[in-house]
Design a protein around this motif. Structure first.
Motif: not given
Length: 409
Positions: A343-356
């Protein structure tokens, strides 16, 4: 480092990955999940041993795990920033190797504070794996295969958590907890070497040279403004808090009367993670048929059913309950983690870091609170506490905004 990171491709090359590349990715990330989670959770069955040897309370002994996950939650955010400049592949390898060395150092710790420092540093180093692994998969795996490969990665984390706990229990009873931790450290180091040999370089990663704090802050803010993503972050926080609390204090219940189980027997109970491995792999296929909200609802209900079973005074029912709640948790986690990358629109690493960050903050904060709950009301209080956290997951999964946000193809 990613040899192709400086010349990223955004022309659909992820879809062009052949089956052999995808198999190598899946195998490498399975090893990454195995090594990371075996190192993190190898101390969980040892908490009663720590309480006895170092003369600390059950709640204090849980710091050997809570400090690791707390530092891991913090370092995941930093790792997301670093990986944008360094690349995904190299950072994961360095993190795995460094954590194996620190776990080896913890096995030689002469005093309780020394062990805690080594475990805290281990959490800081390990942050380079989870967030980066999810981002790598979201960037490199074709969309039609992402669910299955992500499920295999999560299965690797389940396998690592299981083997780490089971092996530690057996080796501790026949040798010592120090020899057990040292052996596991060597196995994790070898897994790191196999990982770097298997994982293909990135094709779709766009390097961001230097350190631009404003860029990272804006990326995080953009993801936090997404109501759908915020709900998945909260799901990770609550579900992991409940899961870790149960596993932290199950050992204290089972070493006491009337069960009086030994370390090997307690370690074998963690074979329940086998159910988590299969649940993670199956969850992706379930999402295709039922949708994410319904699958998370099923996982939360299974977790609650398992909690109720553990209230029994018979050992078979308790084990069955742990198996059921483990299945439910991994269904929830597999679906939620995969949805964040998708679902993340770009910068997927940042989205993953927030989830984790949310996920491991739940493990650290809620797991520590669980120690106070255990002190007040023993196992019945632990079950009630974990049940409240899981009820929160169920409410989020049933909320209309979540359903609308995640059911889009």
């Amino acid at each position: 480092m990613d040899s192709a990171a400086s010349t990223p491709k955004h022309d659909g090359s992820a879809a062009a990955r052949d089956d052999r590349d995808v198999l190598r990715m899946a195998s490498a990330l399975f090893l990454a999940g195995f090594a990371t989670f075996s190192l993190i959770y190898c101390v969980q069955p040892l908490l009663p041993e720590f309480a006895t040897e170092f003369g600390v309370s059950p709640a204090t002994s849980s710091l050997a795990l809570s400090l690791t996950t707390a530092c891991l939650a913090f370092s995941i955010v930093c790792a997301g920033m670093v990986s944008q400049a360094w690349g995904r592949r190299g950072l994961m390898f360095v993190s795995m190797g460094g954590a194996a060395l620190l776990n080896l150092a913890a096995s030689f710790a002469p005093h309780w504070p020394v062990l805690l420092v080594a475990r805290a540093l281990e959490g800081l180093v390990l942050g380079g794996v989870p967030a980066v692994a999810m981002a790598y998969l979201a960037e490199e795996v074709p969309h039609g295969k992402l669910g299955k490969v992500m499920g295999l990665y999560i299965g690797g984390t389940a396998f690592g958590g299981m083997i780490g706990r089971v092996a530690i229990g057996g080796l501790t009873e026949f040798l010592s907890w120090r020899a057990a931790m040292g052996t596991l450290s060597v196995v994790a180091g070898l897994s790191a070497l196999a990982f770097i040999l298997l994982l293909p370089p990135s094709r779709n990663f766009q390097r961001q040279p230097g350190f631009n704090l404003r860029f990272h802050l804006e990326a995080w803010k953009a993801h936090l403004r997404d109501a759908g993503l915020r709900r998945f972050f909260l799901v990770g926080f609550l579900s992991m808090g409940a899961f870790v609390t149960v596993y932290n204090y199950a050992g204290f219940r089972l070493v006491a009367e009337p069960f009086r189980l030994g370390q090997t027997q307690i370690g074998l109970i963690f074979l329940a993670y086998v159910f988590g491995i299969f649940a993670s792999s199956a969850a992706g296929a379930m999402v295709d048929r039922l949708g994410r909200s319904r699958v998370i609802t099923c996982g939360a209900l299974a977790t609650m059913a398992g909690l109720v079973l553990t209230l029994s005074s018979t050992l078979p029912a308790i084990i069955a309950g742990i198996c059921v709640l483990t299945t439910g948790f991994f269904i929830v986690h597999s679906v939620a983690s995969g949805a964040v990358g998708r679902l993340a629109n770009g910068n997927k690493g940042h989205a993953s870091s927030l989830y984790l960050l949310s996920y491991y903050a739940g493990a650290s904060l809620m797991g520590s609170v669980g120690g106070a709950v255990w002190h007040v009301g023993q196992w019945a209080a632990v079950v009630a506490y974990a049940g409240m956290l899981t009820l929160g997951v169920l409410c989020i999964a049933c909320s209309r905004p979540m359903s609308l946000r995640v059911e889009k193809p």
